[in-house]
Scaffold this motif. Structure first.
Motif, PDB file in Angstrom:
ATOM      1  N   GLU A 236      39.889  56.559  53.716  1.00 32.89           N
ATOM      2  CA  GLU A 236      40.785  57.487  54.480  1.00 32.89           C
ATOM      3  C   GLU A 236      41.802  57.906  53.481  1.00 32.89           C
ATOM      4  O   GLU A 236      42.410  59.032  53.633  1.00 32.89           O
ATOM      5  N   THR A 237      42.298  57.115  52.291  1.00 36.00           N
ATOM      6  CA  THR A 237      43.215  57.378  51.637  1.00 36.00           C
ATOM      7  C   THR A 237      42.926  57.609  50.186  1.00 36.00           C
ATOM      8  O   THR A 237      43.558  58.041  49.291  1.00 36.00           O
ATOM      9  N   GLY A 238      41.931  56.789  49.691  1.00 39.36           N
ATOM     10  CA  GLY A 238      41.327  56.803  48.447  1.00 39.36           C
ATOM     11  C   GLY A 238      42.077  55.890  47.502  1.00 39.36           C
ATOM     12  O   GLY A 238      41.842  55.800  46.121  1.00 39.36           O
ATOM     13  N   VAL A 239      42.957  55.038  47.990  1.00 38.61           N
ATOM     14  CA  VAL A 239      43.760  54.105  47.563  1.00 38.61           C
ATOM     15  C   VAL A 239      42.913  53.016  46.786  1.00 38.61           C
ATOM     16  O   VAL A 239      41.925  52.438  47.590  1.00 38.61           O
ATOM     17  N   ILE A 240      42.907  52.665  45.372  1.00 41.34           N
ATOM     18  CA  ILE A 240      42.044  51.486  44.957  1.00 41.34           C
ATOM     19  C   ILE A 240      42.883  50.208  45.067  1.00 41.34           C
ATOM     20  O   ILE A 240      44.030  50.032  44.936  1.00 41.34           O
ATOM     21  N   THR A 241      42.266  49.123  45.950  1.00 38.52           N
ATOM     22  CA  THR A 241      42.977  48.019  46.067  1.00 38.52           C
ATOM     23  C   THR A 241      42.085  46.854  45.628  1.00 38.52           C
ATOM     24  O   THR A 241      40.891  47.067  45.457  1.00 38.52           O
ATOM     25  N   MET A 242      42.807  45.837  45.155  1.00 40.27           N
ATOM     26  CA  MET A 242      42.036  44.493  45.003  1.00 40.27           C
ATOM     27  C   MET A 242      42.481  43.269  45.687  1.00 40.27           C
ATOM     28  O   MET A 242      43.678  43.230  45.974  1.00 40.27           O
ATOM     29  N   ALA A 243      41.468  42.604  46.122  1.00 44.16           N
ATOM     30  CA  ALA A 243      41.775  41.225  46.714  1.00 44.16           C
ATOM     31  C   ALA A 243      41.389  40.053  45.935  1.00 44.16           C
ATOM     32  O   ALA A 243      40.128  39.833  45.497  1.00 44.16           O
ATOM     33  N   VAL A 244      42.265  39.128  45.825  1.00 44.17           N
ATOM     34  CA  VAL A 244      42.145  37.928  44.833  1.00 44.17           C
ATOM     35  C   VAL A 244      42.936  36.788  45.763  1.00 44.17           C
ATOM     36  O   VAL A 244      43.934  37.102  46.228  1.00 44.17           O
ATOM     37  N   ASN A 245      42.072  35.739  45.927  1.00 41.57           N
ATOM     38  CA  ASN A 245      42.717  34.678  46.589  1.00 41.57           C
ATOM     39  C   ASN A 245      43.614  34.684  47.816  1.00 41.57           C
ATOM     40  O   ASN A 245      44.669  34.359  48.189  1.00 41.57           O
ATOM     41  N   GLY A 246      43.010  35.631  48.675  1.00 37.51           N
ATOM     42  CA  GLY A 246      43.558  35.813  50.084  1.00 37.51           C
ATOM     43  C   GLY A 246      44.802  36.775  50.055  1.00 37.51           C
ATOM     44  O   GLY A 246      45.433  36.891  50.897  1.00 37.51           O
ATOM     45  N   LYS A 247      44.943  37.484  48.858  1.00 37.41           N
ATOM     46  CA  LYS A 247      46.054  38.556  48.745  1.00 37.41           C
ATOM     47  C   LYS A 247      45.365  39.881  48.216  1.00 37.41           C
ATOM     48  O   LYS A 247      44.450  40.008  47.367  1.00 37.41           O
ATOM     49  N   LEU A 248      46.248  40.856  48.881  1.00 33.20           N
ATOM     50  CA  LEU A 248      45.770  42.343  48.537  1.00 33.20           C
ATOM     51  C   LEU A 248      46.767  42.864  47.563  1.00 33.20           C
ATOM     52  O   LEU A 248      47.976  42.821  47.952  1.00 33.20           O
ATOM     53  N   ARG A 249      46.363  43.774  46.589  1.00 40.52           N
ATOM     54  CA  ARG A 249      47.123  44.441  45.708  1.00 40.52           C
ATOM     55  C   ARG A 249      46.791  45.930  45.615  1.00 40.52           C
ATOM     56  O   ARG A 249      45.618  46.274  45.440  1.00 40.52           O
ATOM     57  N   ARG A 250      47.763  46.771  45.999  1.00 43.74           N
ATOM     58  CA  ARG A 250      47.119  48.240  46.251  1.00 43.74           C
ATOM     59  C   ARG A 250      47.497  49.029  45.034  1.00 43.74           C
ATOM     60  O   ARG A 250      48.552  48.716  44.393  1.00 43.74           O
TER      61      ARG A 250
END
Length: 284
Positions: A236-250
């Motif tokens: 929808e937005t094209g935002v790149i996100t990383m998920a590590v250890n149950g946390k999202l970083r956008r």
């Protein structure tokens, strides 16, 4: 000293060829048992069991009666619980044993070459960074799981094994809309594209933003159930996100994503690859 030498002479004097063969057979069976579960999350549970055994041994030596009684109680009723927990892995392992041919048995596994693995990861990370930017600009969703210590054999079985060298072009084709494998997740193991179209467990965390859909919940769920690093590109937005250890970083850029992945997977001989995700300010 003489007594020790006498005892050792008695032990080795009674050691026969039959004893040697017996030890080799037991060692080989244990090795094969480890191989059967090493590609699944069951190996993490086995590590926990080993820790409990070590704690029980220490409590017995130190005469910690309450702790010894508690662990004994856990062992007494834990056997049935282990059979229930390991039921899928035990079934698959027994099926694999039944399908194994003697010609396929391996006495020793191949060792890992750190330099070769690092080279594969450099290629894979470069391809992921380039593909993530490409997909982000065109609002094409992507879900990429980079396996670490916890093996994802169960997840791989839900998809299609491709076992290919990574490139930005292949990644783009996998997630291109209406392609056969674009809806599932891509699993990367040791710098190679292992399987695509895989199904991931969804997160039960309902505190994440409502604007994040199933793809983000699947990536977050995978990071909660393993130590994998998950890269998500929003459709929808094209935002790149990383998920590590149950946390999202956008809000990662291509350069930031590449550097973060290098911090996790490009391992020098004197360093371990379990660093925490460094903090930096990302775009909202």
């Amino acid at each position: 000293m003489e007594s020790l030498l006498y005892d050792m002479k008695g032990i080795f004097g009674s050691f026969t060829l039959t004893d040697f063969c017996d030890i080799l057979i037991v060692a080989y069976l244990l090795y094969q048992a480890v191989r059967l579960v090493r590609d699944t999350r069951a190996v993490q549970l086995l590590k926990g069991l080993v820790v409990l055994v070590m704690i029980y041994a220490a409590s017995s030596i130190l005469q910690l009666r309450s702790l010894s009684f508690l662990i004994r109680y856990i062992f007494q009723y834990g056997a049935l619980a282990l059979l229930i927990v390991f039921q899928p892995e035990l079934r698959r392992s027994l099926e694999q044993v039944g399908r194994t041919r003697f010609s396929n048995l391996q006495l020793f596994g191949g060792g890992n070459d750190n330099d070769a693995e690092n080279a594969r990861w450099r290629t894979a990370i470069g391809a992921i960074g380039e593909a993530a930017v490409f997909l982000s600009k065109r609002r094409i969703g992507a879900l990429i799981v980079l396996e670490r210590q916890t093996k994802l054999g169960e997840i791989v079985k839900t998809g299609t094994v491709i076992d290919a060298a990574p490139s930005a072009e292949i990644l783009g084709n996998i997630f291109f809309p209406n392609s056969p494998l674009h809806d599932g997740a891509l699993i990367i193991r040791q710098g190679r594209l292992l399987a695509a179209g895989c199904f991931l467990p969804l997160s039960d965390n309902f505190t994440i933003s409502k604007e994040m859909g199933t793809r983000h919940r699947a990536g977050l769920g995978m990071s909660e159930n393993s130590d994998a690093v998950v890269v998500i590109v929003s459709e929808e937005t094209g935002v790149i996100t990383m998920a590590v250890n149950g946390k999202l970083r956008r809000g990662f850029t291509g350069e930031q994503l590449t550097q973060e992945l290098k911090d996790y997977f490009i391992v020098e001989h004197e360093e371990k690859n379990d660093r925490k995700l460094p903090f930096f300010k990302v775009k909202k």
